[in-house]
Design a protein around this motif. Sequence first.
Motif, PDB file in Angstrom:
ATOM      1  N   PRO A   1      -3.095  -7.651 -14.607  1.00 24.82           N
ATOM      2  CA  PRO A   1      -2.178  -6.890 -13.753  1.00 24.82           C
ATOM      3  C   PRO A   1      -0.774  -7.494 -13.700  1.00 24.82           C
ATOM      4  O   PRO A   1       0.168  -6.821 -13.313  1.00 24.82           O
ATOM      5  N   ASP A   2      -0.639  -8.725 -14.141  1.00 18.72           N
ATOM      6  CA  ASP A   2       0.688  -9.351 -14.100  1.00 18.72           C
ATOM      7  C   ASP A   2       1.604  -8.841 -15.196  1.00 18.72           C
ATOM      8  O   ASP A   2       2.820  -8.931 -15.087  1.00 18.72           O
ATOM      9  N   ASN A   3       1.016  -8.334 -16.272  1.00 16.53           N
ATOM     10  CA  ASN A   3       1.870  -7.829 -17.346  1.00 16.53           C
ATOM     11  C   ASN A   3       1.441  -6.459 -17.862  1.00 16.53           C
ATOM     12  O   ASN A   3       2.059  -5.918 -18.760  1.00 16.53           O
TER      13      ASN A   3
ATOM     14  N   HIS B 227       0.806  -1.213   0.000  1.00 16.67           N
ATOM     15  CA  HIS B 227       0.000   0.000   0.000  1.00 16.67           C
ATOM     16  C   HIS B 227       0.836   1.258   0.000  1.00 16.67           C
ATOM     17  O   HIS B 227       0.328   2.334  -0.162  1.00 16.67           O
ATOM     18  N   HIS B 228       2.131   1.130   0.156  1.00 14.65           N
ATOM     19  CA  HIS B 228       2.992   2.313   0.038  1.00 14.65           C
ATOM     20  C   HIS B 228       3.561   2.427  -1.364  1.00 14.65           C
ATOM     21  O   HIS B 228       3.948   3.489  -1.793  1.00 14.65           O
ATOM     22  N   LEU B 229       3.626   1.312  -2.036  1.00 18.51           N
ATOM     23  CA  LEU B 229       4.519   1.232  -3.183  1.00 18.51           C
ATOM     24  C   LEU B 229       4.224   2.227  -4.283  1.00 18.51           C
ATOM     25  O   LEU B 229       5.043   3.064  -4.602  1.00 18.51           O
ATOM     26  N   ILE B 230       3.062   2.150  -4.848  1.00 20.34           N
ATOM     27  CA  ILE B 230       2.897   2.895  -6.085  1.00 20.34           C
ATOM     28  C   ILE B 230       2.763   4.382  -5.856  1.00 20.34           C
ATOM     29  O   ILE B 230       3.199   5.170  -6.664  1.00 20.34           O
TER      30      ILE B 230
ATOM     31  N   THR C  71      -7.336   5.314 -12.147  1.00 13.94           N
ATOM     32  CA  THR C  71      -6.013   5.116 -12.745  1.00 13.94           C
ATOM     33  C   THR C  71      -6.117   4.682 -14.198  1.00 13.94           C
ATOM     34  O   THR C  71      -5.489   5.252 -15.092  1.00 13.94           O
ATOM     35  N   LEU C  72      -6.936   3.662 -14.445  1.00 13.16           N
ATOM     36  CA  LEU C  72      -7.033   3.128 -15.799  1.00 13.16           C
ATOM     37  C   LEU C  72      -7.700   4.123 -16.740  1.00 13.16           C
ATOM     38  O   LEU C  72      -7.352   4.210 -17.918  1.00 13.16           O
ATOM     39  N   SER C  73      -8.634   4.895 -16.225  1.00 11.40           N
ATOM     40  CA  SER C  73      -9.271   5.924 -17.057  1.00 11.40           C
ATOM     41  C   SER C  73      -8.227   6.927 -17.528  1.00 11.40           C
ATOM     42  O   SER C  73      -8.223   7.345 -18.686  1.00 11.40           O
ATOM     43  N   SER C  74      -7.351   7.280 -16.599  1.00  7.94           N
ATOM     44  CA  SER C  74      -6.319   8.260 -16.933  1.00  7.94           C
ATOM     45  C   SER C  74      -5.291   7.668 -17.900  1.00  7.94           C
ATOM     46  O   SER C  74      -4.891   8.295 -18.874  1.00  7.94           O
ATOM     47  N   VAL C  75      -4.896   6.448 -17.628  1.00  8.52           N
ATOM     48  CA  VAL C  75      -3.855   5.816 -18.449  1.00  8.52           C
ATOM     49  C   VAL C  75      -4.323   5.609 -19.888  1.00  8.52           C
ATOM     50  O   VAL C  75      -3.596   5.863 -20.838  1.00  8.52           O
ATOM     51  N   PHE C  76      -5.546   5.144 -20.035  1.00  8.35           N
ATOM     52  CA  PHE C  76      -6.040   4.799 -21.372  1.00  8.35           C
ATOM     53  C   PHE C  76      -6.958   5.860 -21.975  1.00  8.35           C
ATOM     54  O   PHE C  76      -7.503   5.653 -23.053  1.00  8.35           O
TER      55      PHE C  76
ATOM     56  N   LEU D   3      -0.682  -1.395 -10.717  1.00 10.32           N
ATOM     57  CA  LEU D   3      -1.898  -2.127 -10.389  1.00 10.32           C
ATOM     58  C   LEU D   3      -1.663  -3.136  -9.268  1.00 10.32           C
ATOM     59  O   LEU D   3      -2.483  -3.280  -8.364  1.00 10.32           O
ATOM     60  N   LYS D   4      -0.549  -3.807  -9.338  1.00  4.39           N
ATOM     61  CA  LYS D   4      -0.269  -4.819  -8.317  1.00  4.39           C
ATOM     62  C   LYS D   4      -0.225  -4.214  -6.936  1.00  4.39           C
ATOM     63  O   LYS D   4      -0.585  -4.836  -5.937  1.00  4.39           O
TER      64      LYS D   4
END
Lengths: 115, 319
Positions: free
Chosen positions: B256-258, B70-73, B141-146, B119-120
């Motif tokens: 989310p794995d790739n 929960h800190h990572l991204i 996030t996905l809305s922004s990315v795509f 995502l992970k």
Amino acid sequence: MTNTPNYFYTSLIPVSTITIELSYLDMSETEKLELIAIIHSHLHYTILDLVLSNLNTEDKKIFLRHANNIDHQETWKFLNEKIEKAEEKITNAVKDVQNELLKDINDLKITKKAA
Amino acid sequence: MDKAVCFVLFLSKNPGNLTDTIVSPYHKSTMQPISDFHHLKKKWLKKKNSVQKEFVKKHKEILHHLAPKHHLIGTLMLASTPFLTVSSAAANTIIPQQTQPVEFQQAPITTNEELSLLLKNKLPDQVQPLTTPQETDIATTLSSVFHMKVSAQLEGIRLDRSYGIIGKEQHLRRYPGDTIYDQINQNSSTPISDGLAPGLGAWGYFAPSKEQMTQEDNLREKYYIAVQTFLAPGWNENIGTFGKFFRYRKMLVVNPDNGKAIVTDIGDAGPAPFTGKHLGGSPEVMQYLDRVDGAQRGPVIYLFIDDPHDTIPLGPITL
């Protein structure tokens, strides 16, 4: 440039050379800053890769704890203990990237002259 | 540890347009000479991304080990433009506050690996229904990315979950008399062995006849998914309305794995809950996402796409 982060390797990055070369090209200050930001990111990964590749797992964790400290002396002390000629290796890696990017700028200048 | 991870994955992102398609030295489409800036930016971004990709690949073990998820991204993808004067305090420090929102507009994701890491970090360790905050966060996030609006709920309707195990479906009959040999030819990327489902999809044939089949019909079968419409909250009370809603509804499916993503449509209902799977993908969908069935099966994120004017094409979507 304002707000430039000061990492343990910052003093080894001669971005001024590239900045001078960029000034001969036709672009705005904002565009130059954007390119310099890309260069810094490139160097960041290059240097981190070099350091992490020369450390074992436990030392990697220790290094990463050090790396974000304000006191860069501690970081360098650690690196010098763990990696032979650490500063020289990092400096050479930075020079390689710089030369590659300077070549791109020169190639662009040549292309423009020929056009 | 947050600081350490943040330092490692500091990214110097650029606020400019990262989707330039300029080919040196001329724009493909306009044949105008490109600027020095764009020429170098394209070249240097490519180099930087390559180095970054190699770095993440080479050191992923230590990167994943370091920070609690929960800190990572929030820290990983920050520091978009530290060398420019930007309004966000986050851009002026390599050590973001944990409570600061991640400003994806300033740190665009440019590789599948970055998206996967992002995502992970937002997903739970177990494959389980996401909480509302998790769904909202991932959808944003996905809305922004795509650059499309995706969400777990659309027009007041949602499935029972948006993160689950995907299994492989067979091809569906597109029109009366359709065979697997009509669907698969020497140019197909999926094998005949994937087979044709014995029955029709939930909405019947995609077209009334072979002659009347359109490219849209063909693509709907090619990139279809099967979802558990029957488990949607309110399904039993609103079968008619829900059926119309779900019929060929577009959904973004992301592995989310790739970090791979594909625009699909709901072409069938299923799979049965006892299978342990939560949705199914056509052979092409599975192949693109690098997802398999059986012992090696894995989860995907699946969200509705808000596309009222039907402008978003079906199929793989890249960064």
